[in-house]
Design a protein around this motif. Structure first.
Motif, PDB file in Angstrom:
ATOM      1  N   THR A   1       0.837  -1.205   0.000  1.00 56.47           N
ATOM      2  CA  THR A   1       0.000   0.000   0.000  1.00 56.47           C
ATOM      3  C   THR A   1       0.869   1.252   0.000  1.00 56.47           C
ATOM      4  O   THR A   1       0.436   2.329   0.407  1.00 56.47           O
ATOM      5  CB  THR A   1      -0.959   0.004   1.214  1.00 56.47           C
ATOM      6  OG1 THR A   1      -0.194  -0.084   2.410  1.00 56.47           O
ATOM      7  CG2 THR A   1      -1.950  -1.144   1.133  1.00 56.47           C
TER       8      THR A   1
ATOM      9  N   CYS B   1       2.084   1.365  -5.652  1.00 53.05           N
ATOM     10  CA  CYS B   1       0.889   0.524  -5.580  1.00 53.05           C
ATOM     11  C   CYS B   1      -0.351   1.296  -5.137  1.00 53.05           C
ATOM     12  O   CYS B   1      -1.454   1.015  -5.604  1.00 53.05           O
ATOM     13  CB  CYS B   1       1.148  -0.666  -4.666  1.00 53.05           C
ATOM     14  SG  CYS B   1       2.331  -1.842  -5.384  1.00 53.05           S
ATOM     15  N   GLN B   2      -0.177   2.273  -4.268  1.00 50.54           N
ATOM     16  CA  GLN B   2      -1.328   3.042  -3.808  1.00 50.54           C
ATOM     17  C   GLN B   2      -1.955   3.849  -4.945  1.00 50.54           C
ATOM     18  O   GLN B   2      -3.132   4.193  -4.872  1.00 50.54           O
ATOM     19  CB  GLN B   2      -0.952   3.935  -2.625  1.00 50.54           C
ATOM     20  CG  GLN B   2      -2.124   4.605  -1.958  1.00 50.54           C
ATOM     21  CD  GLN B   2      -3.237   3.647  -1.539  1.00 50.54           C
ATOM     22  OE1 GLN B   2      -3.008   2.520  -1.120  1.00 50.54           O
ATOM     23  NE2 GLN B   2      -4.470   4.088  -1.680  1.00 50.54           N
TER      24      GLN B   2
ATOM     25  N   ALA C   1      -4.583   0.484  -3.703  1.00 45.99           N
ATOM     26  CA  ALA C   1      -4.200  -0.766  -3.041  1.00 45.99           C
ATOM     27  C   ALA C   1      -4.825  -0.918  -1.655  1.00 45.99           C
ATOM     28  O   ALA C   1      -5.232  -2.023  -1.284  1.00 45.99           O
ATOM     29  CB  ALA C   1      -2.675  -0.866  -2.952  1.00 45.99           C
ATOM     30  N   ALA C   2      -4.912   0.154  -0.887  1.00 47.65           N
ATOM     31  CA  ALA C   2      -5.509   0.050   0.454  1.00 47.65           C
ATOM     32  C   ALA C   2      -6.985  -0.331   0.354  1.00 47.65           C
ATOM     33  O   ALA C   2      -7.483  -1.143   1.138  1.00 47.65           O
ATOM     34  CB  ALA C   2      -5.337   1.362   1.221  1.00 47.65           C
TER      35      ALA C   2
ATOM     36  N   ARG D   1      -7.053  -4.001  -0.443  1.00 51.95           N
ATOM     37  CA  ARG D   1      -6.727  -4.764   0.766  1.00 51.95           C
ATOM     38  C   ARG D   1      -7.965  -4.879   1.653  1.00 51.95           C
ATOM     39  O   ARG D   1      -8.304  -5.956   2.130  1.00 51.95           O
ATOM     40  CB  ARG D   1      -5.601  -4.088   1.533  1.00 51.95           C
ATOM     41  CG  ARG D   1      -5.222  -4.813   2.816  1.00 51.95           C
ATOM     42  CD  ARG D   1      -4.855  -3.900   3.963  1.00 51.95           C
ATOM     43  NE  ARG D   1      -5.774  -2.798   4.134  1.00 51.95           N
ATOM     44  CZ  ARG D   1      -5.405  -1.535   4.287  1.00 51.95           C
ATOM     45  NH1 ARG D   1      -4.133  -1.184   4.259  1.00 51.95           N
ATOM     46  NH2 ARG D   1      -6.308  -0.593   4.456  1.00 51.95           N
TER      47      ARG D   1
ATOM     48  N   SER E   1      -1.346  -5.070   5.347  1.00 52.65           N
ATOM     49  CA  SER E   1      -0.673  -4.073   4.519  1.00 52.65           C
ATOM     50  C   SER E   1       0.818  -4.320   4.604  1.00 52.65           C
ATOM     51  O   SER E   1       1.323  -4.794   5.615  1.00 52.65           O
ATOM     52  CB  SER E   1      -0.946  -2.666   5.045  1.00 52.65           C
ATOM     53  OG  SER E   1      -2.286  -2.334   4.889  1.00 52.65           O
TER      54      SER E   1
END
Length: 103
Positions: free
Chosen positions: A12, A22-23, A27-28, A31, A53
């Motif tokens: 993340t 990735c964010q 990504a968060a 997740r 994470s």
């Protein structure tokens, strides 16, 4: 022996210098989605699956990254459909999703 049957790490990371991270691919959020789906499926019980994470996994140039241990299987993904496929195929049935694997 691993404490969890599957320990899943979503990168993340958000790079402060503006390089791809990735964010950039939410990504968060993915997740959180994976965590919720695993709870809905009952996979969070009895040390079956743990979703976490991770900081930078240093592979952001390949797209968003998730790695599953103890197998050390690296995936990328595009959307929730891909996350669902990873959960169903890999976490539930023990079969890697070939099309999403990272080398």
């Amino acid at each position: 022996m691993s404490y969890y049957k599957h320990h899943v790490f979503f990168c993340t990371n958000q790079r402060s210098n503006g390089d791809t991270s990735c964010q950039d691919f939410h990504a968060a959020e993915m997740r959180d989605y994976a965590k919720q789906r695993c709870k809905e499926l009952g996979l969070h019980k009895d040390q079956q699956v743990r979703i976490n994470s991770a900081g930078c996994l240093n592979r952001c140039e390949l797209g968003p990254v998730v790695v599953i241990y103890p197998e050390a299987t690296w995936y990328t993904w595009v959307d929730k459909t891909d996350i669902d496929e990873i959960i169903e195929s890999h976490l539930v049935n023990g079969k890697p999703v070939e099309r999403l694997l990272l080398d």
